[in-house]
Design an enzyme around this catalytic site. Structure first.
Site, PDB file in Angstrom:
ATOM      1  N   ASP A  10       0.868  -1.197   0.000  1.00 28.40           N
ATOM      2  CA  ASP A  10       0.000   0.000   0.000  1.00 28.40           C
ATOM      3  C   ASP A  10       0.897   1.236   0.000  1.00 28.40           C
ATOM      4  O   ASP A  10       2.104   1.150   0.252  1.00 28.40           O
ATOM      5  CB  ASP A  10      -0.906   0.014   1.240  1.00 28.40           C
ATOM      6  N   SER A  11       0.276   2.399  -0.186  1.00 34.77           N
ATOM      7  CA  SER A  11       1.040   3.647  -0.103  1.00 34.77           C
ATOM      8  C   SER A  11       1.473   3.922   1.335  1.00 34.77           C
ATOM      9  O   SER A  11       2.406   4.682   1.563  1.00 34.77           O
ATOM     10  CB  SER A  11       0.187   4.806  -0.611  1.00 34.77           C
ATOM     11  N   TYR A  42      -1.231   8.659  -2.439  1.00 38.84           N
ATOM     12  CA  TYR A  42      -1.296   8.379  -3.870  1.00 38.84           C
ATOM     13  C   TYR A  42      -2.549   9.016  -4.491  1.00 38.84           C
ATOM     14  O   TYR A  42      -2.574   9.324  -5.676  1.00 38.84           O
ATOM     15  CB  TYR A  42      -1.394   6.859  -4.107  1.00 38.84           C
ATOM     16  N   GLY A  43      -3.583   9.155  -3.655  1.00 42.18           N
ATOM     17  CA  GLY A  43      -4.909   9.553  -4.147  1.00 42.18           C
ATOM     18  C   GLY A  43      -4.940  10.779  -5.043  1.00 42.18           C
ATOM     19  O   GLY A  43      -5.610  10.770  -6.073  1.00 42.18           O
ATOM     20  N   CYS A  73      -4.314  -1.582  -2.009  1.00 41.85           N
ATOM     21  CA  CYS A  73      -4.508  -0.144  -2.207  1.00 41.85           C
ATOM     22  C   CYS A  73      -5.426   0.015  -3.412  1.00 41.85           C
ATOM     23  O   CYS A  73      -5.125  -0.503  -4.500  1.00 41.85           O
ATOM     24  CB  CYS A  73      -3.152   0.511  -2.474  1.00 41.85           C
ATOM     25  N   ASN A  74      -6.536   0.691  -3.201  1.00 45.70           N
ATOM     26  CA  ASN A  74      -7.507   0.856  -4.289  1.00 45.70           C
ATOM     27  C   ASN A  74      -6.946   1.702  -5.428  1.00 45.70           C
ATOM     28  O   ASN A  74      -7.143   1.399  -6.598  1.00 45.70           O
ATOM     29  CB  ASN A  74      -8.770   1.527  -3.756  1.00 45.70           C
ATOM     30  N   THR A  75      -6.240   2.783  -5.055  1.00 46.78           N
ATOM     31  CA  THR A  75      -5.720   3.693  -6.068  1.00 46.78           C
ATOM     32  C   THR A  75      -4.731   2.942  -6.971  1.00 46.78           C
ATOM     33  O   THR A  75      -4.757   3.076  -8.195  1.00 46.78           O
ATOM     34  CB  THR A  75      -5.033   4.907  -5.393  1.00 46.78           C
ATOM     35  N   GLU A 152      -2.890   8.653   8.172  1.00 52.05           N
ATOM     36  CA  GLU A 152      -1.420   8.542   8.091  1.00 52.05           C
ATOM     37  C   GLU A 152      -0.748   9.280   9.244  1.00 52.05           C
ATOM     38  O   GLU A 152       0.346   8.953   9.645  1.00 52.05           O
ATOM     39  CB  GLU A 152      -0.900   9.081   6.756  1.00 52.05           C
ATOM     40  N   CYS A 184     -11.074   2.794   0.010  1.00 52.90           N
ATOM     41  CA  CYS A 184      -9.670   3.119   0.279  1.00 52.90           C
ATOM     42  C   CYS A 184      -9.296   2.256   1.476  1.00 52.90           C
ATOM     43  O   CYS A 184     -10.042   2.216   2.474  1.00 52.90           O
ATOM     44  CB  CYS A 184      -9.528   4.596   0.606  1.00 52.90           C
ATOM     45  N   THR A 185      -8.173   1.570   1.379  1.00 49.10           N
ATOM     46  CA  THR A 185      -7.837   0.614   2.444  1.00 49.10           C
ATOM     47  C   THR A 185      -7.461   1.303   3.754  1.00 49.10           C
ATOM     48  O   THR A 185      -7.353   0.647   4.786  1.00 49.10           O
ATOM     49  CB  THR A 185      -6.696  -0.319   1.989  1.00 49.10           C
ATOM     50  N   HIS A 186      -7.273   2.617   3.720  1.00 50.51           N
ATOM     51  CA  HIS A 186      -7.038   3.336   4.980  1.00 50.51           C
ATOM     52  C   HIS A 186      -8.325   3.424   5.813  1.00 50.51           C
ATOM     53  O   HIS A 186      -8.261   3.478   7.040  1.00 50.51           O
ATOM     54  CB  HIS A 186      -6.571   4.771   4.699  1.00 50.51           C
TER      55      HIS A 186
HETATM   56  N1  DGL Z   1      -4.865   3.198   0.797  1.00 51.21           N
HETATM   57  C1  DGL Z   1      -4.934   3.687  -0.507  1.00 51.21           C
HETATM   58  C2  DGL Z   1      -6.158   3.293  -1.272  1.00 51.21           C
HETATM   59  O1  DGL Z   1      -6.742   2.277  -0.944  1.00 51.21           O
HETATM   60  C3  DGL Z   1      -4.319   4.968  -0.908  1.00 51.21           C
HETATM   61  C4  DGL Z   1      -4.420   6.161  -0.050  1.00 51.21           C
HETATM   62  C5  DGL Z   1      -3.537   7.243  -0.631  1.00 51.21           C
HETATM   63  O2  DGL Z   1      -2.328   7.024  -0.670  1.00 51.21           O
HETATM   64  O3  DGL Z   1      -4.072   8.295  -1.048  1.00 51.21           O
HETATM   65  O4  DGL Z   1      -6.548   3.937  -2.206  1.00 51.21           O
END
Ligand code: DGL
Length: 267
Positions: A10-11, A42-43, A73-75, A152, A184-186
């Site tokens: 993930d990011s 990353y978003g 990570c979805n992105t 984060e 988003c996995t966060h």
């Molecule tokens: N956790 C990430 C996702 O699922 C990315 C969050 C990010 O870096 O903006 O998209």
């Protein structure tokens, strides 16, 4: 018996929400976790740039002899999954298809909301996956970039966070959605606050459990599961310094992260 590790990426800390479910369902597997904390978030980035980062990181994990890669990570999934599947000769699993599948299963009124990064929302990856399964479902998407920053930075509760969540969710709730994908996995790290804001008529869906089930299925199907492994090894890498990776990780995984190896990929 295949002792090679699973690579999870993930990011930042978000992928730990997926890792936690993987550790529950296949607890014996050895794991390499990679958080690109030098480049998170990353978003807001261009998906082509994200794809470049993802290829570097996946190549690093591949060189470490992983047997399967989870793009937690979805992105990154939206930016690179289809190309990764072509380029690498090991199974690569993303998080978008599993989340989409789960939402189709739970929605009754066929109105599904998704909160995600700007990159994921703009890619329309969820809209496309859901339309493949059930084209009659209406999708309502909302970018929620501030949540990644809060998480984060280790801010997982408080009034400001609650208000931010409320502002993001109100437009979706006004559309009468009955399922909300945490795209988003966060976001599962603040799932309690999100669920409180949604109320009982909305099912909150994280793709983590569904993704972990896919991991188990691939390990069994490809006959690459580790089998007996009394001391599973977990190695954590991150690219940044001074991040909350360590604390959030420790708190969330329910298992102490003893060491996070800092690595410079020269990106
Ligand atoms: N956790 C990430 C996702 O699922 C990315 C969050 C990010 O870096 O903006 O998209």
């Amino acid at each position: 018996m295949d002792r090679r590790p699973i690579g999870v990426f993930d990011s930042g800390v978000g992928g730990l929400t997926v890792l936690r479910e993987i550790m529950k369902i296949v607890p014996n597997e050895n794991i390499l976790y990679f958080g690109d904390t030098a480049r998170v978030p990353y978003g807001p980035r261009d998906l082509e740039e994200v794809k470049k980062f993802v290829f570097k990181i996946v190549s690093f994990l591949y060189e470490k002899q992983v047997k399967l890669i989870v793009i937690a990570c979805n992105t990154s999934t939206a930016a690179a999954l289809s190309d990764l599947k072509v380029k690498f000769d090991i199974p690569v699993i993303g998080v978008i298809e599993p989340g989409a599948r789960a939402s189709v299963r739970v929605t009754k009124n066929k109105k599904v909301g998704v909160i995600a990064t700007k990159g994921t929302v703009e890619s329309k990856a969820y809209d496309n996956e859901i339309a493949k399964i059930d084209p009659s479902i209406r999708m309502y998407s909302q970018p929620a970039p501030l949540l990644v920053d809060y998480i984060e930075n280790g801010i997982l509760k408080g009034k400001k966070l609650k208000e931010t969540i409320r502002n993001y969710l109100l437009p979706l709730l006004a559309e009468n959605i009955d399922a909300l994908i945490l795209g988003c996995t966060h976001f599962p790290l603040v799932e309690g606050q999100i669920a409180d804001c949604c109320g009982s008529r909305v099912d909150v869906i994280s793709s983590a459990v569904e993704t972990a089930k896919d991991v188990e299925e691939v390990l069994t199907g490809e006959k690459i599961a580790v089998g007996t492994n009394p001391k599973p090894e977990r190695t954590f890498y991150e690219t940044g310094g001074n991040s909350k990776f360590f604390e959030v990780g420790k708190m969330f995984l329910g298992e102490e992260i003893k060491e996070v190896v800092k690595i410079n990929l020269g990106i």
